[in-house]
Write a protein that holds these residues in place. Structure first.
Motif, mmCIF file in Angstrom:
data_model
loop_
_atom_site.group_PDB
_atom_site.id
_atom_site.type_symbol
_atom_site.label_atom_id
_atom_site.label_comp_id
_atom_site.label_asym_id
_atom_site.label_seq_id
_atom_site.Cartn_x
_atom_site.Cartn_y
_atom_site.Cartn_z
ATOM 1 N N GLU A 2 41.431 -26.990 59.621
ATOM 2 C CA GLU A 2 42.171 -28.013 58.589
ATOM 3 C C GLU A 2 41.445 -29.330 59.451
ATOM 4 O O GLU A 2 41.212 -29.950 60.104
ATOM 5 C CB GLU A 2 43.720 -27.370 59.317
ATOM 6 C CG GLU A 2 44.221 -28.167 57.935
ATOM 7 C CD GLU A 2 45.447 -28.521 58.396
ATOM 8 O OE1 GLU A 2 46.679 -28.970 58.071
ATOM 9 O OE2 GLU A 2 46.495 -27.685 59.466
ATOM 10 N N VAL A 3 41.171 -29.729 57.963
ATOM 11 C CA VAL A 3 40.805 -31.019 58.160
ATOM 12 C C VAL A 3 41.247 -32.377 58.789
ATOM 13 O O VAL A 3 42.692 -32.417 58.300
ATOM 14 C CB VAL A 3 39.773 -31.691 56.704
ATOM 15 C CG1 VAL A 3 39.892 -32.847 56.333
ATOM 16 C CG2 VAL A 3 38.977 -30.371 56.101
ATOM 17 N N GLY A 4 40.804 -32.853 59.341
ATOM 18 C CA GLY A 4 41.873 -33.512 60.519
ATOM 19 C C GLY A 4 42.021 -33.534 61.535
ATOM 20 O O GLY A 4 42.763 -34.475 62.135
ATOM 21 N N LYS A 5 42.375 -31.942 61.433
ATOM 22 C CA LYS A 5 43.182 -31.217 63.102
ATOM 23 C C LYS A 5 42.538 -30.800 63.942
ATOM 24 O O LYS A 5 42.991 -30.614 65.155
ATOM 25 C CB LYS A 5 44.446 -30.635 61.672
ATOM 26 C CG LYS A 5 45.606 -31.841 61.001
ATOM 27 C CD LYS A 5 46.695 -31.008 60.712
ATOM 28 C CE LYS A 5 47.763 -31.997 60.340
ATOM 29 N NZ LYS A 5 49.181 -31.236 59.305
ATOM 30 N N GLY A 6 41.739 -30.271 63.116
ATOM 31 C CA GLY A 6 40.434 -29.410 64.338
ATOM 32 C C GLY A 6 40.174 -27.903 64.208
ATOM 33 O O GLY A 6 40.805 -26.993 62.350
ATOM 34 N N THR A 7 39.509 -27.235 64.898
ATOM 35 C CA THR A 7 39.015 -25.754 64.621
ATOM 36 C C THR A 7 39.293 -25.291 65.498
ATOM 37 O O THR A 7 38.846 -25.384 66.902
ATOM 38 C CB THR A 7 37.410 -26.066 64.280
ATOM 39 O OG1 THR A 7 37.068 -26.915 63.462
ATOM 40 C CG2 THR A 7 36.752 -24.794 64.174
ATOM 41 N N ALA A 8 39.444 -23.892 65.035
ATOM 42 C CA ALA A 8 39.915 -22.930 66.587
ATOM 43 C C ALA A 8 39.158 -21.840 66.349
ATOM 44 O O ALA A 8 39.187 -21.492 64.524
ATOM 45 C CB ALA A 8 41.609 -22.578 65.923
ATOM 46 N N VAL A 9 38.141 -20.983 66.945
ATOM 47 C CA VAL A 9 38.443 -19.892 66.263
ATOM 48 C C VAL A 9 37.980 -19.030 67.792
ATOM 49 O O VAL A 9 38.432 -19.208 69.198
ATOM 50 C CB VAL A 9 35.940 -20.549 67.259
ATOM 51 C CG1 VAL A 9 34.961 -19.159 66.962
ATOM 52 C CG2 VAL A 9 35.463 -21.567 66.385
ATOM 53 N N ARG A 10 38.547 -17.737 67.039
ATOM 54 C CA ARG A 10 38.701 -16.495 68.016
ATOM 55 C C ARG A 10 38.006 -15.629 68.057
ATOM 56 O O ARG A 10 37.530 -14.936 66.807
ATOM 57 C CB ARG A 10 40.422 -16.144 67.416
ATOM 58 C CG ARG A 10 41.543 -17.223 67.561
ATOM 59 C CD ARG A 10 42.505 -16.716 66.803
ATOM 60 N NE ARG A 10 41.658 -16.446 64.710
ATOM 61 C CZ ARG A 10 42.165 -17.792 64.176
ATOM 62 N NH1 ARG A 10 42.811 -18.670 64.986
ATOM 63 N NH2 ARG A 10 41.837 -17.478 62.935
ATOM 64 N N ILE A 11 37.770 -15.594 70.016
ATOM 65 C CA ILE A 11 37.031 -14.258 69.756
ATOM 66 C C ILE A 11 37.682 -12.765 70.447
ATOM 67 O O ILE A 11 38.838 -12.864 70.703
ATOM 68 C CB ILE A 11 35.823 -14.074 71.051
ATOM 69 C CG1 ILE A 11 35.076 -15.668 70.538
ATOM 70 C CG2 ILE A 11 34.826 -13.285 71.276
ATOM 71 C CD1 ILE A 11 34.031 -16.271 72.129
ATOM 72 N N ILE A 12 37.571 -11.868 69.635
ATOM 73 C CA ILE A 12 38.576 -10.960 70.162
ATOM 74 C C ILE A 12 37.785 -9.646 71.041
ATOM 75 O O ILE A 12 36.855 -8.857 70.212
ATOM 76 C CB ILE A 12 38.881 -10.361 68.592
ATOM 77 C CG1 ILE A 12 39.983 -11.561 67.557
ATOM 78 C CG2 ILE A 12 40.084 -9.099 68.920
ATOM 79 C CD1 ILE A 12 40.506 -10.987 66.598
#
Length: 339
Positions: free
Chosen positions: A313-323
């Protein structure tokens, strides 16, 4: 059948023209028996049809083979039917295939030599970097801090080159074992402490202590290093956190989420972030972007059998998930810790 008819169309046209010319000459010479001319033409046409039928039946598999596209190189040979034309075509294709294989082996050998050279060169460059790091590790002051930061950047760049070169030979360079997820995360964040300090960003680790995953420690460490590097690169405000959240799910799956509090990724760029060399909108603002980090993460995780998901989300951050598929949980889930 269609290919055969297209090939024989000129012969049929020439035959019809020849038949008309002979009939015309016969009539101009005084012949008046139309029935005789038609009978002669019918006999000639029957001979032509018999010849075409013989040609088609004797070369039917040949024409069918020409109309079917091969699915692999093993299917690229000529027709199995024995006829002069089929034998000649099969000999030609066999010789071409042999020449192609020779060229392919030659290029593959050159590529392997090139990859071997890159590996040796990278290892050779790491030695002077380690020596420089030992020289300045007890030195204080802004110049030595800057040198240490640049050494870290050089080391990451060399690792990227090394792992990219080894990607094609991944099957010969990995070792799957049971690993403690929390230990791996703590180890990688500790190795990147200089980068955390320089950016004044803090790691927040919340991983169930009893989770054991099945993976390759070396490759997984590189993947997490890439994610941390990206997270810190795109976190511009000081005092922020990079969150590491690991937890077990149903159906024998473990998820490790690496979430930053950075600038985020525009929605239009999200579908392409795993493409090689794609930097997107953020790449124009952050000159260190190469577009290879998430590409390597996706490729390596795919070869290890792990899934990768991303949200932002622009301005709030990025989340990368490894499953991770397949895990064990020993004892009670540990409480998260922040450091």
């Amino acid at each position: 059948m269609k290919l055969f008819l297209r090939e024989q169309t000129p012969l049929i046209i020439v035959y019809i023209a020849q038949l008309l010319i002979i009939t015309l000459i016969y009539r101009l010479d005084g012949g008046s028996a139309v029935e005789v001319s038609l009978y002669a033409g019918l006999l000639s046409t029957c001979l032509l049809l018999g010849y075409l039928a013989y040609r088609y039946l004797s070369n039917r598999s040949f024409y069918e083979r020409l109309q079917s596209l091969p699915g692999s190189l093993d299917e690229s040979g000529g027709p199995a039917q024995s006829s002069p034309l089929a034998d000649s075509l099969r000999t030609l294709l066999t010789q071409q295939f042999r020449l192609y294989q020779n060229d392919l082996h030659s290029y593959r050998h050159k590529l392997e030599e090139h990859i071997h050279f890159i590996n040796q060169w990278v290892h050779g460059m790491k030695t002077p970097l380690s020596v420089i790091h030992l020289i300045i590790q007890d030195k204080d002051g802004p110049p030595f801090t800057a040198i240490g930061d640049e050494l870290d950047r050089l080391k990451k760049g060399l690792d990227t080159v090394l792992y990219t070169a080894r990607l094609d030979t991944f099957e010969h360079d990995f070792y799957v074992e049971q690993l403690k997820l929390a230990d791996i995360v703590r180890s990688v964040t500790s190795e990147q402490k200089r980068l955390f300090i320089r950016k004044r960003v803090f790691p927040a680790i919340s991983v169930d202590s009893g989770i054991t995953i099945t993976s390759d420690e070396k490759w997984l460490t590189f993947v997490l290093t890439q994610l941390i590097t990206n997270a810190l690169r795109y976190t511009v405000e000081e005092g922020r956190f990079v969150h590491f959240h690991g937890y077990a799910e149903e159906q024998g799956r473990v998820t490790l989420e690496v979430r930053d509090e950075g600038v985020g990724i525009p929605p239009g760029d999200l579908p392409r972030v795993f493409d090689p060399y794609f930097t997107g909108v953020n790449g124009r603002s952050f000159q260190e972007s190469t577009g290879m980090g998430l590409y390597l993460v996706k490729q390596i995780c795919g070869k290890l059998g792990h899934e990768v998901e991303i949200s932002s989300e622009v301005g709030k951050g990025t989340a990368v998930r490894i499953i991770f598929s397949g895990h064990t949980v020993n004892g009670s889930a540990g409480s998260g810790e922040r450091r």
